[in-house]
Design an enzyme around this catalytic site. Structure first.
Site, PDB file in Angstrom:
ATOM      1  N   HIS A   1      36.564  49.751  31.527  1.00  0.00           N
ATOM      2  CA  HIS A   1      37.688  50.553  31.008  1.00  0.00           C
ATOM      3  C   HIS A   1      37.417  51.101  29.617  1.00  0.00           C
ATOM      4  O   HIS A   1      38.182  51.925  29.127  1.00  0.00           O
ATOM      5  CB  HIS A   1      38.963  49.707  31.008  1.00  0.00           C
TER       6      HIS A   1
ATOM      7  N   ASP B   1      37.754  55.971  22.246  1.00  0.00           N
ATOM      8  CA  ASP B   1      38.712  55.444  23.219  1.00  0.00           C
ATOM      9  C   ASP B   1      38.181  55.703  24.629  1.00  0.00           C
ATOM     10  O   ASP B   1      37.829  56.846  24.947  1.00  0.00           O
ATOM     11  CB  ASP B   1      40.064  56.151  23.043  1.00  0.00           C
TER      12      ASP B   1
END
Ligand code: GDG
Length: 733
Positions: free
Chosen positions: A166, A382
């Protein structure tokens, strides 16, 4: 019925205990939503930590916790306080998290926490393996469990394992600094499918696999441990409908139904026509670019003073990992920056930043999304950033502007957002102004395209695509033409031997008959091999021919007491009835011209070397930078092709080697000479490396050709290991 076992650090539920009773509430995060169809509908199981340490659960409680968790189709992995300190706060969040987000200065490496990380991954493996039944598959999530895929593969080699990261996978230059880089890659390579949010993370990973783990990578496939591992990008989506519906509901509610938060937001927005709201939502994490954002906002207020008293930045920062010192430092820095700016700019009726340091209920989150003219999302790094997508989903009137950092995974998909470099304050300030002043028609045009894309690739679709890819990754023959050699094939081949008058079996040596892990040395045959070969050759209608790249002296030494045919030196020499002959009068004068050319490549490619054999030259680049090596292969091919045209030389590209030799020296050519000697009506050929491919290609179509390993091949069948070859030969014997 087969099931999917989902594994993540935390279970998708909150477990609370008041000493006697247990309360379990399902959590409704993005991952839990995406997995719903995989988890609930397919009778799946979710394995993870419950959130309570062993110390918090006394003996009497354990069974109750297990039972409550089980009701939600979950199985808990028990972790103690020490695990949480070292595996979670330690290795996961003080080592891997900063490293993978390019914060090298924050990356700590402690042996103790690494040991704990390994131990906890093993704890997870044990629980997962206990759950596995015939036909099941496993999907592992995220950076806390990087070693888990291989641990599962070791125990259950036939169970499909998928892994999704992720967070970003950093570039090779960052990843290579890490002391346990190889162990981490090997842990991940236990998977059959590896998924990342973006193509960039995927290619960073593949580059590290090539350069650090030294595995063969072709496009997005890795050959490792006789498996083909597929790597792909699957950009995670959101539960679009949930956000869209909640926004519509929010719009339709009467004044009385509005929440306290909504009322406060309305008050500000109703102050004047030019009142504007800018929103940011994130966990308080140093990767999210929070101080940069605040400083850029300060810069904006100074540069464009006409916005003072009209604009408000609403910043929701969710508390996170507050036991890690860098997070405490960030909290302090954020508090001070907000205080300084509010102190400097506030008036009696206006504060520029509304700062919330807490979580908010989902309904309030929707209040924030639907009331904000601009979402200002500025992470310095991110993996994806779901907040950006959620903002888009709630803009039911297709207004509002998304300002998005180009360092987020989401920026790759959200091209219509106004993208900024989070380190450039001036650019952030100017882009914010542009967003605030964007005409409605342009807002609508951009928002519509964004919505169209995000609504299509929802989180359910993301999970579905991953599962489909995992399913198809099992089908190895999709990538190679050869069929797996089954028991039935073996019996059929045996029958052809029994029915034939004269069968010849061509056998490779290193890597076919003996395991060949240390490639620098040939391996002497063991007793079991001698016995197996003897048994086969005792069949009156069968002859053996061992074909090897090794020198004839070696083969002679090993097989002096037998009457097998032998082909040595890549096909240059041949032994029959113990007499060696040179198959062709081989010229080597061409080497004089080619050696200097290859030497220039050795000079320009550190780590590569030239091997001058009796009849061939080989340029090896296995120890060179693999990407540079591959680039050089293209150059070498161009140079050598022009040099060798009009000669009987040919250029071969094998695994990390380019070889130049006479076309007449090949195992294929040699094998054809053997066939001329006698009328063999049945042919079996088994080999493992690229030099054996010439036999597969040159021998007649009716030959039964078997490749050892699963690299691309011209053979009809493949087996994975040397032991399978030996077992097959025993069957023939
Ligand atoms: C990691 C990666 C990747 C936030 N505050 C509240 C709240 N949220 C929800 C948001 C959103 C989620 O939390 C945050 O997701 P992000 O993607 O923005 O970030 P991370 O937590 O860092 O997640 C990230 C993600 O994994 C998925 O792969 O995108 O890059 O770092 O859904 O809505 N929800 C509620 N109250 C809050 O106060 N109810």
């Amino acid at each position: 019925m087969s099931k999917t076992i989902i594994v993540s650090n935390r279970l998708p539920l909150q477990v609370k205990t008041d000493g006697k009773d247990i309360k379990v509430t399902p959590s409704v995060g993005g991952l839990a939503t995406g997995m719903k169809s995989v988890h609930r509908d397919s009778n799946g199981v979710w394995v993870g930590w419950s959130g309570l340490t062993d110390e918090e659960i006394d003996d009497g409680m354990q069974a109750k916790v297990d039972q409550a968790v089980q009701k939600e189709q979950c199985v808990a992995v028990n972790l103690n306080e020490d695990d949480i300190q070292n595996y979670y706060y330690g290795f996961s969040n003080r080592t891997l998290w900063p490293l993978f987000h390019y914060f090298l200065e924050y990356t700590e490496f402690e042996k103790e926490s690494w040991e704990s990380y390994k131990r906890v991954n093993e704890k997870f493996a044990k629980v997962v393996v206990d759950q596995i039944e015939e036909g099941d598959r496993v999907w592992v999530h995220d950076y806390q469990l990087l070693l888990l895929p291989q641990l599962i593969k070791d125990e259950k080699p036939d169970v499909p394992v998928g892994f999704f990261l992720h967070i970003p996978f950093p570039s090779y230059e960052i990843f290579r600094t890490f002391p346990k880089r190889k162990e981490i890659l090997e842990g991940m390579l236990g998977s059959d499918l590896l998924g990342f949010h973006t193509y960039d993370y995927e290619r960073h990973f593949l580059s590290s696999v090539k350069r650090i783990a030294n595995k063969e990578v072709r496009f997005n496939k890795i050959t490792h441990d006789n498996r083909i591992i597929k790597v792909d990008s699957f950009p995670m989506g959101i539960d679009y409908k949930k956000f869209e519906d909640a926004a519509k509901k929010n719009q339709d509610q009467s004044k009385k139904q509005r929440s306290e938060v909504q009322r406060r937001l309305d008050e500000h927005l109703n102050e004047s026509d030019s009142a504007k709201m800018v929103l940011s939502i994130d966990r308080l994490d140093y990767t999210k670019g929070i101080p940069n954002r605040i400083r850029a906002f300060e810069y904006f207020l100074n540069k464009y003073p006409e916005y003072q008293e009209k604009i408000r930045l609403i910043m929701l920062a969710v508390p996170s990992r507050s036991e890690v010192p860098q997070y405490q430092k960030l909290k302090k820095e954020t508090d001070e920056l907000v205080g300084r700016i509010n102190g400097q700019f506030s008036t009696v009726s206006w504060t520029p930043i509304w700062y919330f340091f807490r979580t908010m209920p989902f309904e309030n989150l929707i209040d924030l999304y639907t009331s904000s003219d601009v979402a200002l999302i500025t992470p310095v790094r991110d993996g994806m950033n779901l907040v950006a997508k959620e903002y888009v989903a709630t803009r039911t009137e297709q207004d509002g502007v998304l300002v998005l950092s180009e360092m987020t995974g989401a920026s790759k998909e959200l091209g219509e957002a106004l993208q900024i470099n989070p380190f450039n304050f001036e650019e952030i300030a100017d882009t914010l102004k542009r967003a605030l002043e964007m005409p409605k028609a342009e807002q609508k045009r951009r928002m519509l395209s964004l919505q169209k894309r995000i609504s299509r690739y929802s989180v359910e679709k993301w999970a579905e695509e991953f599962m489909n890819a995992l399913e198809s990754s099992q089908n190895v023959s999709q990538y190679i033409q050869a069929e797996r050699l089954t028991q039935k094939h073996q019996r059929n081949i045996l029958k052809t031997v029994e029915d034939s008058e004269n069968t010849i079996i061509f056998l490779g040596y290193n890597g076919t008959l003996v395991d060949y892990t240390d490639k620098t040395e040939d391996k002497t045959p063991d007793k079991a091999l001698y016995d197996t070969l003897a048994k086969v050759s005792q069949r009156p209608n069968v002859e053996l021919c061992i074909t090897s790249c090794s020198e004839n002296e070696n083969l002679q030494k090993w097989f002096a007491d037998t009457d097998y045919r032998l082909i040595s030196d890549h096909g240059a020499f041949y032994r029959k009835h113990n007499i060696w002959t040179e198959l062709e009068a081989l010229k080597t004068d061409w080497m004089e011209d080619v050696i200097p050319v290859l030497e220039t490549f050795v000079d320009r490619t550190p780590g590569s070397y030239l091997d001058i054999n009796r009849f061939s030259l080989a340029w090896h680049y296995g120890d060179a930078d693999i990407e540079m090596g591959e680039k050089r292969v293209i150059e070498i091919n161009t140079v050598l092709t022009s040099l060798t045209s009009n000669t009987d030389l040919s250029v071969f590209h094998g695994k990390e080697v380019v070889e130049i030799k006479s076309t007449k020296v090949s195992k294929g050519y040699a094998a054809l000479q053997v066939l001329k000697e006698k009328d063999f009506d049945n042919i079996i050929v088994i080999g493992d490396d690229w030099t054996d491919e010439y036999m597969f290609e040159d021998l007649p179509d009716h030959a039964h050709s078997i490749k050892v390993g699963i690299r691309k091949t011209n053979a009809k069948y493949f087996v994975k290991r040397v032991e399978e070859v030996r077992a097959f030969l025993n069957l023939l014997g």
